[in-house]
Design a protein around this motif. Structure first.
Motif, PDB file in Angstrom:
ATOM      1  N   MET A   1       0.829  -1.195   0.000  1.00 49.91           N
ATOM      2  CA  MET A   1       0.000   0.000   0.000  1.00 49.91           C
ATOM      3  C   MET A   1       0.872   1.258   0.000  1.00 49.91           C
ATOM      4  O   MET A   1       1.946   1.276   0.612  1.00 49.91           O
ATOM      5  CB  MET A   1      -0.925   0.013   1.209  1.00 49.91           C
ATOM      6  CG  MET A   1      -2.027  -1.049   1.160  1.00 49.91           C
ATOM      7  SD  MET A   1      -3.349  -0.684  -0.021  1.00 49.91           S
ATOM      8  CE  MET A   1      -2.857  -1.688  -1.413  1.00 49.91           C
ATOM      9  N   LEU A   2       0.405   2.292  -0.633  1.00 46.35           N
ATOM     10  CA  LEU A   2       1.224   3.474  -0.885  1.00 46.35           C
ATOM     11  C   LEU A   2       1.688   4.155   0.394  1.00 46.35           C
ATOM     12  O   LEU A   2       2.874   4.521   0.514  1.00 46.35           O
ATOM     13  CB  LEU A   2       0.453   4.463  -1.762  1.00 46.35           C
ATOM     14  CG  LEU A   2       1.173   5.774  -2.103  1.00 46.35           C
ATOM     15  CD1 LEU A   2       2.524   5.518  -2.750  1.00 46.35           C
ATOM     16  CD2 LEU A   2       0.295   6.627  -3.017  1.00 46.35           C
ATOM     17  N   PHE A   3       0.791   4.346   1.352  1.00 49.02           N
ATOM     18  CA  PHE A   3       1.218   5.086   2.546  1.00 49.02           C
ATOM     19  C   PHE A   3       2.315   4.338   3.299  1.00 49.02           C
ATOM     20  O   PHE A   3       3.303   4.943   3.730  1.00 49.02           O
ATOM     21  CB  PHE A   3       0.044   5.378   3.482  1.00 49.02           C
ATOM     22  CG  PHE A   3       0.460   6.262   4.628  1.00 49.02           C
ATOM     23  CD1 PHE A   3       0.612   7.624   4.449  1.00 49.02           C
ATOM     24  CD2 PHE A   3       0.758   5.719   5.869  1.00 49.02           C
ATOM     25  CE1 PHE A   3       1.053   8.443   5.473  1.00 49.02           C
ATOM     26  CE2 PHE A   3       1.193   6.531   6.910  1.00 49.02           C
ATOM     27  CZ  PHE A   3       1.334   7.901   6.714  1.00 49.02           C
ATOM     28  N   LYS A   4       2.168   3.036   3.465  1.00 50.31           N
ATOM     29  CA  LYS A   4       3.193   2.246   4.164  1.00 50.31           C
ATOM     30  C   LYS A   4       4.515   2.312   3.408  1.00 50.31           C
ATOM     31  O   LYS A   4       5.598   2.382   4.037  1.00 50.31           O
ATOM     32  CB  LYS A   4       2.741   0.803   4.319  1.00 50.31           C
ATOM     33  CG  LYS A   4       3.706  -0.050   5.153  1.00 50.31           C
ATOM     34  CD  LYS A   4       3.211  -1.463   5.319  1.00 50.31           C
ATOM     35  CE  LYS A   4       4.120  -2.246   6.252  1.00 50.31           C
ATOM     36  NZ  LYS A   4       5.526  -2.284   5.792  1.00 50.31           N
ATOM     37  N   ARG A   5       4.468   2.279   2.085  1.00 47.41           N
ATOM     38  CA  ARG A   5       5.697   2.404   1.299  1.00 47.41           C
ATOM     39  C   ARG A   5       6.400   3.726   1.593  1.00 47.41           C
ATOM     40  O   ARG A   5       7.636   3.774   1.716  1.00 47.41           O
ATOM     41  CB  ARG A   5       5.390   2.323  -0.198  1.00 47.41           C
ATOM     42  CG  ARG A   5       5.092   0.932  -0.731  1.00 47.41           C
ATOM     43  CD  ARG A   5       4.945   0.992  -2.258  1.00 47.41           C
ATOM     44  NE  ARG A   5       6.206   1.313  -2.914  1.00 47.41           N
ATOM     45  CZ  ARG A   5       6.313   1.738  -4.178  1.00 47.41           C
ATOM     46  NH1 ARG A   5       5.208   1.925  -4.908  1.00 47.41           N
ATOM     47  NH2 ARG A   5       7.491   1.999  -4.713  1.00 47.41           N
ATOM     48  N   LEU A   6       5.638   4.781   1.708  1.00 44.88           N
ATOM     49  CA  LEU A   6       6.219   6.101   1.994  1.00 44.88           C
ATOM     50  C   LEU A   6       6.858   6.122   3.381  1.00 44.88           C
ATOM     51  O   LEU A   6       7.956   6.660   3.557  1.00 44.88           O
ATOM     52  CB  LEU A   6       5.137   7.181   1.890  1.00 44.88           C
ATOM     53  CG  LEU A   6       4.606   7.455   0.486  1.00 44.88           C
ATOM     54  CD1 LEU A   6       3.360   8.325   0.545  1.00 44.88           C
ATOM     55  CD2 LEU A   6       5.673   8.118  -0.389  1.00 44.88           C
ATOM     56  N   VAL A   7       6.165   5.549   4.359  1.00 45.57           N
ATOM     57  CA  VAL A   7       6.728   5.483   5.713  1.00 45.57           C
ATOM     58  C   VAL A   7       7.990   4.634   5.725  1.00 45.57           C
ATOM     59  O   VAL A   7       9.015   5.032   6.303  1.00 45.57           O
ATOM     60  CB  VAL A   7       5.687   4.933   6.710  1.00 45.57           C
ATOM     61  CG1 VAL A   7       6.344   4.647   8.068  1.00 45.57           C
ATOM     62  CG2 VAL A   7       4.544   5.914   6.887  1.00 45.57           C
ATOM     63  N   ASP A   8       7.942   3.476   5.093  1.00 44.68           N
ATOM     64  CA  ASP A   8       9.103   2.586   5.067  1.00 44.68           C
ATOM     65  C   ASP A   8      10.293   3.243   4.379  1.00 44.68           C
ATOM     66  O   ASP A   8      11.455   3.046   4.782  1.00 44.68           O
ATOM     67  CB  ASP A   8       8.757   1.278   4.352  1.00 44.68           C
ATOM     68  CG  ASP A   8       7.808   0.400   5.154  1.00 44.68           C
ATOM     69  OD1 ASP A   8       7.609   0.682   6.356  1.00 44.68           O
ATOM     70  OD2 ASP A   8       7.241  -0.545   4.564  1.00 44.68           O
ATOM     71  N   ASP A   9      10.021   4.017   3.346  1.00 40.86           N
ATOM     72  CA  ASP A   9      11.086   4.674   2.598  1.00 40.86           C
ATOM     73  C   ASP A   9      11.706   5.831   3.376  1.00 40.86           C
ATOM     74  O   ASP A   9      12.805   6.288   3.045  1.00 40.86           O
ATOM     75  CB  ASP A   9      10.537   5.185   1.255  1.00 40.86           C
ATOM     76  CG  ASP A   9      11.613   5.295   0.187  1.00 40.86           C
ATOM     77  OD1 ASP A   9      12.427   4.356   0.062  1.00 40.86           O
ATOM     78  OD2 ASP A   9      11.638   6.315  -0.532  1.00 40.86           O
ATOM     79  N   ASN A  10      10.986   6.293   4.384  1.00 40.02           N
ATOM     80  CA  ASN A  10      11.461   7.410   5.216  1.00 40.02           C
ATOM     81  C   ASN A  10      11.420   7.020   6.692  1.00 40.02           C
ATOM     82  O   ASN A  10      11.108   7.838   7.563  1.00 40.02           O
ATOM     83  CB  ASN A  10      10.587   8.641   4.982  1.00 40.02           C
ATOM     84  CG  ASN A  10      10.696   9.178   3.574  1.00 40.02           C
ATOM     85  OD1 ASN A  10      11.611   9.928   3.252  1.00 40.02           O
ATOM     86  ND2 ASN A  10       9.760   8.788   2.704  1.00 40.02           N
ATOM     87  N   ALA A  11      11.778   5.764   6.968  1.00 37.28           N
ATOM     88  CA  ALA A  11      11.579   5.193   8.307  1.00 37.28           C
ATOM     89  C   ALA A  11      12.346   5.949   9.392  1.00 37.28           C
ATOM     90  O   ALA A  11      11.820   6.171  10.491  1.00 37.28           O
ATOM     91  CB  ALA A  11      11.990   3.721   8.303  1.00 37.28           C
ATOM     92  N   LYS A  12      13.568   6.335   9.109  1.00 35.81           N
ATOM     93  CA  LYS A  12      14.383   6.991  10.135  1.00 35.81           C
ATOM     94  C   LYS A  12      13.773   8.309  10.575  1.00 35.81           C
ATOM     95  O   LYS A  12      13.602   8.558  11.784  1.00 35.81           O
ATOM     96  CB  LYS A  12      15.803   7.217   9.618  1.00 35.81           C
ATOM     97  CG  LYS A  12      16.746   7.821  10.655  1.00 35.81           C
ATOM     98  CD  LYS A  12      18.152   7.941  10.096  1.00 35.81           C
ATOM     99  CE  LYS A  12      19.125   8.458  11.154  1.00 35.81           C
ATOM    100  NZ  LYS A  12      18.800   9.841  11.594  1.00 35.81           N
TER     101      LYS A  12
END
Length: 220
Positions: A1-12
């Protein structure tokens, strides 16, 4: 899902945002009242501009569904969150007479960045520019409530915690995430890279917002 991808890509940076020292001090009730009032005043000004950003989102809308979403969330900001802040700020701050000099430079940079995304990009770009604020507060509120359980009436920031952990607010957060996720299948890698950059930038600005609340800095 798009939102989780965004969070994972900016996890730090996302982790720095939702677990910031400012948030920890709200949770344990040790944040000095003057810091909270500084933050609350800046956040009230921010929410005025944040509501205007939803107006920008509506301008970028291409469908009736997008337009209705933008208008609904703008109304929720004006009638919901701003009302909470107004009630607390009645303790000593006149919300009707803020001037340009009452807005911190960080606050100014955040809202103007979001507006610039909307002016140069499309509806989805602007939607993601709004996402860190729209979702992050719900994540923070829910996490605090889960750790503390029932908030005692003596907790100095009970009203704030109750607002951002409420079923009503979390329902709005879920709706926002679901709306972002509805674009998952139309985002190619090039578009995702652009969206991730926007999401990373607004999350960095959220971290800065907490930090300037700790430091009570009007200037950068």
């Amino acid at each position: 899902m798009l939102f989780k991808r965004l969070v994972d890509d900016n996890a730090k940076i996302w982790n720095e945002y939702i677990n910031h020292e400012f948030v920890k001090q709200i949770e344990n009730g040790t944040l000095p009242s003057e810091n909270f009032m500084f933050y609350l005043k800046q956040d009230y000004i921010y929410l005025i501009n944040y509501a205007k950003c939803y107006a920008r989102l509506s301008i970028n809308a291409r469908t009736n569904t997008e337009l209705r979403f933008a208008m609904k969330f703008q109304n929720y900001i004006v009638e919901g969150e701003m009302q909470l802040h107004q009630e607390i700020l009645k303790l000593g701050i006149d919300t009707e007479n803020f001037s340009d000099f009452d807005e911190s430079i960080l606050n100014m940079a955040y809202s103007r960045y979001m507006l610039s995304v909307g002016e140069s990009g499309d509806f989805l770009d602007m939607l993601i520019a709004l996402a860190a604020c729209a979702v992050g507060y719900g994540v923070i509120g829910k996490n605090i409530k889960q750790r503390l359980g029932k908030i005692p009436s003596s907790h100095p920031y009970k009203a704030w915690i109750d607002t951002y952990s409420s079923d009503e607010f979390l329902s709005e957060v879920d709706e926002f995430i679901a709306f972002v996720d509805s674009y998952s299948n139309v985002v190619n890698e090039s578009k995702f890279s652009r969206l991730s950059e926007i999401f990373g930038n607004v999350t960095r600005l959220e971290v800065g917002f907490w930090q300037h609340g700790l430091e009570m800095k009007m200037q950068i």
